[in-house]
Design a protein around this motif. Structure first.
Motif, PDB file in Angstrom:
ATOM      1  N   LYS A   1      -6.102  12.310   4.710  1.00 27.30           N
ATOM      2  CA  LYS A   1      -6.822  11.072   4.399  1.00 27.30           C
ATOM      3  C   LYS A   1      -5.860   9.893   4.290  1.00 27.30           C
ATOM      4  CE  LYS A   1     -10.737  13.197   1.966  1.00 27.30           C
ATOM      5  NZ  LYS A   1     -11.428  13.338   0.647  1.00 27.30           N
ATOM      6  N   ILE A   2      -4.713  10.128   3.636  1.00 27.40           N
ATOM      7  CA  ILE A   2      -3.697   9.075   3.510  1.00 27.40           C
ATOM      8  C   ILE A   2      -3.171   8.674   4.885  1.00 27.40           C
ATOM      9  CG2 ILE A   2      -1.358   8.604   2.692  1.00 27.40           C
ATOM     10  CD1 ILE A   2      -2.050  10.373   0.244  1.00 27.40           C
ATOM     11  N   ALA A   3      -2.850   9.678   5.690  1.00 27.55           N
ATOM     12  CA  ALA A   3      -2.323   9.412   7.027  1.00 27.55           C
ATOM     13  C   ALA A   3      -3.327   8.653   7.880  1.00 27.55           C
ATOM     14  CB  ALA A   3      -1.927  10.725   7.701  1.00 27.55           C
ATOM     15  N   ASP A   4      -4.585   9.037   7.828  1.00 31.24           N
ATOM     16  CA  ASP A   4      -5.630   8.360   8.615  1.00 31.24           C
ATOM     17  C   ASP A   4      -5.782   6.909   8.171  1.00 31.24           C
ATOM     18  OD1 ASP A   4      -6.051  10.681   9.991  1.00 31.24           O
ATOM     19  OD2 ASP A   4      -7.899  11.236   8.941  1.00 31.24           O
ATOM     20  N   PHE A   5      -5.763   6.689   6.849  1.00 32.31           N
ATOM     21  CA  PHE A   5      -5.911   5.333   6.313  1.00 32.31           C
ATOM     22  C   PHE A   5      -4.763   4.436   6.780  1.00 32.31           C
ATOM     23  CE2 PHE A   5      -4.744   2.291   2.952  1.00 32.31           C
ATOM     24  CZ  PHE A   5      -5.897   1.529   2.912  1.00 32.31           C
TER      25      PHE A   5
ATOM     26  N   ILE B   1       2.802  20.541   6.264  1.00 35.64           N
ATOM     27  CA  ILE B   1       2.647  19.134   5.902  1.00 35.64           C
ATOM     28  C   ILE B   1       2.099  18.361   7.092  1.00 35.64           C
ATOM     29  CG2 ILE B   1       5.005  18.469   6.561  1.00 35.64           C
ATOM     30  CD1 ILE B   1       4.973  16.655   4.009  1.00 35.64           C
ATOM     31  N   ASN B   2       1.289  17.354   6.810  1.00 37.13           N
ATOM     32  CA  ASN B   2       0.779  16.468   7.854  1.00 37.13           C
ATOM     33  C   ASN B   2       1.929  15.581   8.329  1.00 37.13           C
ATOM     34  OD1 ASN B   2      -0.332  13.831   8.865  1.00 37.13           O
ATOM     35  ND2 ASN B   2      -2.273  14.920   8.581  1.00 37.13           N
ATOM     36  N   ILE B   3       2.253  15.653   9.615  1.00 38.54           N
ATOM     37  CA  ILE B   3       3.429  14.953  10.131  1.00 38.54           C
ATOM     38  C   ILE B   3       3.288  13.439   9.985  1.00 38.54           C
ATOM     39  CG2 ILE B   3       2.666  14.775  12.529  1.00 38.54           C
ATOM     40  CD1 ILE B   3       6.217  15.671  11.328  1.00 38.54           C
ATOM     41  N   TYR B   4       2.049  12.927  10.072  1.00 38.94           N
ATOM     42  CA  TYR B   4       1.833  11.492   9.900  1.00 38.94           C
ATOM     43  C   TYR B   4       2.055  11.096   8.435  1.00 38.94           C
ATOM     44  CZ  TYR B   4      -0.117  11.371  14.602  1.00 38.94           C
ATOM     45  OH  TYR B   4      -0.292  11.468  15.955  1.00 38.94           O
ATOM     46  N   TYR B   5       1.616  11.941   7.528  1.00 41.23           N
ATOM     47  CA  TYR B   5       1.874  11.707   6.100  1.00 41.23           C
ATOM     48  C   TYR B   5       3.384  11.641   5.857  1.00 41.23           C
ATOM     49  CZ  TYR B   5       2.304  12.490   1.092  1.00 41.23           C
ATOM     50  OH  TYR B   5       2.645  12.373  -0.234  1.00 41.23           O
ATOM     51  N   LEU B   6       4.124  12.583   6.430  1.00 42.45           N
ATOM     52  CA  LEU B   6       5.568  12.633   6.251  1.00 42.45           C
ATOM     53  C   LEU B   6       6.220  11.374   6.820  1.00 42.45           C
ATOM     54  CD1 LEU B   6       8.055  14.153   5.305  1.00 42.45           C
ATOM     55  CD2 LEU B   6       8.081  15.361   7.509  1.00 42.45           C
ATOM     56  N   TYR B   7       5.724  10.911   7.960  1.00 45.14           N
ATOM     57  CA  TYR B   7       6.247   9.686   8.578  1.00 45.14           C
ATOM     58  C   TYR B   7       6.145   8.512   7.612  1.00 45.14           C
ATOM     59  CZ  TYR B   7       6.008   5.492  11.539  1.00 45.14           C
ATOM     60  OH  TYR B   7       6.177   4.239  12.071  1.00 45.14           O
ATOM     61  N   TYR B   8       4.967   8.289   7.046  1.00 43.35           N
ATOM     62  CA  TYR B   8       4.789   7.164   6.126  1.00 43.35           C
ATOM     63  C   TYR B   8       5.579   7.377   4.834  1.00 43.35           C
ATOM     64  CZ  TYR B   8       1.157   5.423   9.226  1.00 43.35           C
ATOM     65  OH  TYR B   8       0.486   4.918  10.322  1.00 43.35           O
ATOM     66  N   TYR B   9       5.676   8.622   4.402  1.00 42.83           N
ATOM     67  CA  TYR B   9       6.442   8.915   3.183  1.00 42.83           C
ATOM     68  C   TYR B   9       7.912   8.527   3.383  1.00 42.83           C
ATOM     69  CZ  TYR B   9       7.964  11.290  -1.042  1.00 42.83           C
ATOM     70  OH  TYR B   9       8.488  11.569  -2.280  1.00 42.83           O
ATOM     71  N   LEU B  10       8.477   8.902   4.532  1.00 45.31           N
ATOM     72  CA  LEU B  10       9.889   8.622   4.783  1.00 45.31           C
ATOM     73  C   LEU B  10      10.141   7.132   4.986  1.00 45.31           C
ATOM     74  CD1 LEU B  10      10.909  11.616   7.068  1.00 45.31           C
ATOM     75  CD2 LEU B  10      11.345  11.295   4.619  1.00 45.31           C
ATOM     76  N   ILE B  11       9.173   6.413   5.564  1.00 45.56           N
ATOM     77  CA  ILE B  11       9.314   4.958   5.675  1.00 45.56           C
ATOM     78  C   ILE B  11       9.400   4.342   4.288  1.00 45.56           C
ATOM     79  CG2 ILE B  11       8.103   2.826   6.298  1.00 45.56           C
ATOM     80  CD1 ILE B  11       7.038   4.220   8.748  1.00 45.56           C
ATOM     81  N   ASN B  12       8.519   4.772   3.405  1.00 48.66           N
ATOM     82  CA  ASN B  12       8.523   4.241   2.047  1.00 48.66           C
ATOM     83  C   ASN B  12       9.764   4.694   1.269  1.00 48.66           C
ATOM     84  OD1 ASN B  12       6.966   2.874  -0.184  1.00 48.66           O
ATOM     85  ND2 ASN B  12       7.218   4.885  -1.098  1.00 48.66           N
ATOM     86  N   PHE B  13      10.241   5.894   1.564  1.00 49.32           N
ATOM     87  CA  PHE B  13      11.426   6.439   0.887  1.00 49.32           C
ATOM     88  C   PHE B  13      12.668   5.602   1.199  1.00 49.32           C
ATOM     89  CE2 PHE B  13      15.120   9.201   0.618  1.00 49.32           C
ATOM     90  CZ  PHE B  13      14.922   9.856  -0.595  1.00 49.32           C
TER      91      PHE B  13
ATOM     92  N   LEU C   1       0.821  -1.210   0.000  1.00 50.42           N
ATOM     93  CA  LEU C   1       0.000   0.000   0.000  1.00 50.42           C
ATOM     94  C   LEU C   1       0.855   1.260   0.000  1.00 50.42           C
ATOM     95  CD1 LEU C   1      -2.760  -1.093   2.549  1.00 50.42           C
ATOM     96  CD2 LEU C   1      -3.132  -0.495   0.135  1.00 50.42           C
ATOM     97  N   LEU C   2       1.933   1.246   0.778  1.00 45.28           N
ATOM     98  CA  LEU C   2       2.835   2.403   0.798  1.00 45.28           C
ATOM     99  C   LEU C   2       3.372   2.685  -0.606  1.00 45.28           C
ATOM    100  CD1 LEU C   2       4.866   1.716   4.076  1.00 45.28           C
ATOM    101  CD2 LEU C   2       3.361   3.665   3.676  1.00 45.28           C
ATOM    102  N   GLN C   3       3.790   1.645  -1.290  1.00 42.40           N
ATOM    103  CA  GLN C   3       4.338   1.833  -2.634  1.00 42.40           C
ATOM    104  C   GLN C   3       3.276   2.353  -3.597  1.00 42.40           C
ATOM    105  OE1 GLN C   3       5.992  -1.999  -3.560  1.00 42.40           O
ATOM    106  NE2 GLN C   3       7.830  -1.673  -2.332  1.00 42.40           N
ATOM    107  N   GLN C   4       2.064   1.781  -3.508  1.00 40.51           N
ATOM    108  CA  GLN C   4       1.001   2.215  -4.415  1.00 40.51           C
ATOM    109  C   GLN C   4       0.568   3.648  -4.139  1.00 40.51           C
ATOM    110  OE1 GLN C   4      -1.462  -1.429  -3.533  1.00 40.51           O
ATOM    111  NE2 GLN C   4      -1.860  -1.311  -5.731  1.00 40.51           N
ATOM    112  N   ILE C   5       0.468   3.991  -2.857  1.00 43.98           N
ATOM    113  CA  ILE C   5       0.030   5.349  -2.506  1.00 43.98           C
ATOM    114  C   ILE C   5       1.066   6.383  -2.934  1.00 43.98           C
ATOM    115  CG2 ILE C   5      -0.389   6.903  -0.548  1.00 43.98           C
ATOM    116  CD1 ILE C   5      -1.759   4.498   0.850  1.00 43.98           C
ATOM    117  N   PHE C   6       2.344   6.110  -2.625  1.00 49.21           N
ATOM    118  CA  PHE C   6       3.353   7.126  -2.912  1.00 49.21           C
ATOM    119  C   PHE C   6       3.874   7.058  -4.343  1.00 49.21           C
ATOM    120  CE2 PHE C   6       3.588   6.771   1.800  1.00 49.21           C
ATOM    121  CZ  PHE C   6       3.057   8.021   2.046  1.00 49.21           C
ATOM    122  N   ASN C   7       3.433   6.055  -5.090  1.00 50.01           N
ATOM    123  CA  ASN C   7       3.613   6.063  -6.541  1.00 50.01           C
ATOM    124  C   ASN C   7       2.393   6.673  -7.221  1.00 50.01           C
ATOM    125  OD1 ASN C   7       6.130   4.863  -6.474  1.00 50.01           O
ATOM    126  ND2 ASN C   7       5.348   2.787  -6.744  1.00 50.01           N
ATOM    127  N   GLN C   8       1.465   7.132  -6.400  1.00 52.03           N
ATOM    128  CA  GLN C   8       0.232   7.801  -6.856  1.00 52.03           C
ATOM    129  C   GLN C   8      -0.685   6.871  -7.658  1.00 52.03           C
ATOM    130  OE1 GLN C   8       1.068  11.788  -8.454  1.00 52.03           O
ATOM    131  NE2 GLN C   8       3.114  11.662  -7.502  1.00 52.03           N
TER     132      GLN C   8
END
Length: 386
Positions: A351-355, A305-317, A203-210
């Motif tokens: 929405k991404i962060a909540d999901f 920026i939503n800090i939770y969004y950034l957290y998941y983004y950096l994990i995927n990065f 899911l992380l890959q799909q979300i951050f690959n848009q």
């Protein structure tokens, strides 16, 4: 002899006979691969069919075959003593002491150095014996006979002296079946956690690959590229203030909570990034009141920026790609600030962060259940094997 707190009854509701203390050598045959056998008759190779099981292949009550050596070209006529069969128990006796596993198939494995074979006699259930080796009984026996040196070890003679508690075979069977049911529950939960974590990775890959979007049909907002330093207030190292084992506020370091203090520094949700060591680049999300050590970087958030969004983004990065150095791995704040962050509008970030947070709660719930069942098993072992 100490009496177990938890006992089973026979099919008529009657008590089984009292357990007996036995020397392990009286209820099983115990042997190892002799040094001369290894040097004269064993030939290691990187591929083949017959595996020599070393100490590193015995972990967490099972065989770990991620790193194996094959011995297909060895002189097997001289190695009959070290051939392994179904329900042989392996026990590590040098270096890392006390790891055990049961052999699950014939004509596949032989002994290698640092691990011995325990082959039970007819009045012993192999799975019961495995659980005995998971109990405090064997831990006490190991401590009693362990040589205190730079390379901890046990002799075969002393392993044979281990005192074990042995009920009749029928009660052994019931104990083994009961504890196997608990282990099956634990294994099922572990499988669920593994599957959820794999789903999350996808899911992380799909979300951050848009490939997955969280916007209304009429929303035409796209992702925008930013340098990280344009989205936050700052990234800085923690401090080296004194900390103690007790206190009101946790002090975070690269390995987790290092201690506590009574004078918190930060009181907001933020990201911590391990700056040095084996965990360099690992990202953690923290809330509440806390302090940070100097081997950890803290991202000071802004409202951009939503800090939770950034957290998941950096994990995927995967920040490991920014880590350099072999002796002391390191990641620099200056390099972190240059990272390009792809982000939608704040509403979609939320929405991404909540999901993803909801998905993490699923995983955390399963991990809590796993810990619960592990504690149940630990309690059962303590009540049965005293």
């Amino acid at each position: 002899m100490n009496v177990p707190k938890l006992r089973f009854k026979d099919n008529n509701g009657n008590d089984y006979p009292q357990w007996k203390k036995q020397n392990l050598g009286n209820i099983s045959d115990i042997t190892k691969l002799a040094g001369f056998e290894f040097t004269e008759y064993v030939t290691y190779q990187d591929s083949g069919n017959i595996i020599a099981l070393r100490g590193l292949n015995v972990k967490n009550n099972t065989l770990d075959l991620s790193d194996v050596k094959y011995i297909d070209n060895s002189d097997f006529s001289k190695l009959s003593r070290s051939k392994l069969y179904i329900n042989d128990l392996l026990f590590t006796y040098v270096g890392t002491i006390g790891e055990v596993a049961l052999i699950n198939q014939n004509d596949k494995y032989y002994l290698a150095p640092n691990v011995c074979r325990i082959r039970h006699y007819d009045n012993v259930n192999a799975i019961y014996l495995l659980y005995i080796f998971n109990s405090n009984i064997i831990k006490r026996e190991i401590y009693k006979y362990l040589t205190k040196s730079s390379q901890p070890a046990l002799s075969m003679e002393n392993i044979r002296k281990f005192k074990v508690s042995l009920p009749c075979l029928e009660e052994q069977n019931k104990i083994a079946n009961f504890l196997s049911t608990v282990d099956k529950k634990i294994s099922n939960i572990e499988d669920i956690i593994t599957n959820l974590e794999n789903q999350k990775k996808g899911l992380l890959q799909q979300i951050f690959n848009q490939e997955i979007r969280f916007k209304d049909e009429n929303d035409k907002n796209n992702y925008t590229s930013y340098h990280l330093h344009n989205l936050i207030k700052d990234i800085k190292s923690g401090n080296n203030k004194e900390r103690t084992e007790t206190g009101s506020y946790p002090v975070y370091g690269s390995m987790g909570i290092l201690g506590y203090n009574n004078n918190y520094v930060y009181d907001f949700t933020s990201l911590l990034i391990a700056r040095v060591g084996i965990n360099a680049g690992k990202v953690s999300l923290v809330t509440g009141k806390y302090d940070v050590s100097d081997n950890t970087l803290i991202i000071i958030p802004s409202n951009k920026i939503n800090i939770y969004y950034l957290y998941y983004y950096l994990i995927n990065f995967n920040l490991n790609k920014l880590v350099f150095g072999s002796g002391q791995p390191l990641i620099k704040a200056s390099e972190l600030k240059k990272i390009i962050i792809q982000a939608p509008c704040l509403e979609e970030q939320t929405k991404i962060a909540d999901f993803l947070s909801a998905f993490d709660r699923k995983i955390d719930n399963q991990k809590a259940q796993l810990e619960h069942w592990k504690q149940i098993k630990k309690g059962l072992l303590q009540q049965m094997f005293v």
